[in-house]
Enzyme design. Structure first.
Site, PDB file in Angstrom:
ATOM      1  N   CYS A 185       5.196  -0.349   2.018  1.00  0.00           N
ATOM      2  CA  CYS A 185       5.602  -1.649   2.050  1.00  0.00           C
ATOM      3  C   CYS A 185       7.085  -1.492   2.893  1.00  0.00           C
ATOM      4  CB  CYS A 185       5.609  -2.351   0.906  1.00  0.00           C
ATOM      5  SG  CYS A 185       6.559  -1.799  -0.336  1.00  0.00           S
ATOM      6  N   HIS A 210       8.398  -3.786  -4.719  1.00  0.00           N
ATOM      7  CA  HIS A 210       7.599  -4.164  -3.314  1.00  0.00           C
ATOM      8  C   HIS A 210       8.736  -4.797  -2.338  1.00  0.00           C
ATOM      9  CE1 HIS A 210       4.532  -5.117  -0.679  1.00  0.00           C
ATOM     10  NE2 HIS A 210       4.776  -6.483  -0.741  1.00  0.00           N
ATOM     11  N   ASP A 245       0.787  -1.209  -0.092  1.00  0.00           N
ATOM     12  CA  ASP A 245       0.148  -0.019  -0.192  1.00  0.00           C
ATOM     13  C   ASP A 245       0.930   1.319   0.030  1.00  0.00           C
ATOM     14  OD1 ASP A 245       1.051  -0.174   2.684  1.00  0.00           O
ATOM     15  OD2 ASP A 245      -0.739  -0.175   3.458  1.00  0.00           O
TER      16      ASP A 245
END
Length: 203
Positions: free
Chosen positions: A29, A164, A26
């Site tokens: 991370c 990510h 979101d």
């Protein structure tokens, strides 16, 4: 990333020892991953961002001096704003924190943060993997009550897209994972010889 984890496994008598753990993607991370690696849950992400912002503001002159060749003075306002838990990036700007923020968090937490990638990523010249040392903090303040250096936190890119971060965590009850020297990435932003000061190396 799997090939890197396999190499770590081989160095630990073929025992699974570092497990990638899912965290929410979101835009927070990095702090989710670090919170999970620290305490097993994501509940500290907000405090990590707040403390990082405060840390940068309080030590801005030191950061500007250390990174003056790499980071334009005008960029610092953005770097600090990006730490804010409520930060919303302008359109077209990727949301998320960068290497300078990881370096800052290592200093906030008084412990190294190791960013791992796939073996090919770690061998490339890109900034995809690095050892972030708490280089602005005296080493005696990076020790636990037992006088031992604080153990590094391990995070990694979840995929080749490198958008990510995920935490790599040890297994409860198992021996602490050993990271082979050849897999320890280069120190980021500070001289390489500082690794020996902040990380207990074996062999």
């Amino acid at each position: 990333l799997q090939d890197t984890l396999e190499d770590i496994k081989k160095a630990n008598n073929s025992q699974e020892c570092l497990i990638p753990v899912h965290v929410d993607g979101d835009g927070h991370c990095l702090v989710h991953a670090i919170s999970r690696a620290l305490v097993g849950r994501e509940l500290f992400w907000h405090a990590l961002r707040e403390n990082l912002k405060k840390h940068f503001m309080e030590n801005l002159s030191r950061y500007k001096a250390l990174f003056h060749d790499f980071i334009d003075a005008a960029e610092w306002e953005d770097i600090i704003n990006e730490c804010d838990p409520l930060f919303i990036p302008p359109e077209g700007v990727p949301m998320g924190l960068r290497n300078i923020h990881i370096f800052g968090l290592a200093n906030v937490l008084h412990r190294p943060i190791i960013l791992l990638d796939s073996l090919s990523g770690m061998r490339s010249s890109g900034d995809y993997s690095a050892t972030f040392l708490p280089g602005l903090i005296p080493e005696e303040k990076c020790m636990g009550k037992d006088g031992m250096l604080n153990k590094p936190i391990c995070i990694a890119w979840s995929s080749s897209g490198r958008n990510h971060y995920i935490p790599l965590v040890g297994i409860k009850g198992a021996a602490l994972p050993k990271l082979p020297m050849k897999l320890l990435p280069k120190a980021w932003g500070v001289p390489q010889d500082l690794i020996k000061k902040y990380i207990k190396l074996e062999g």
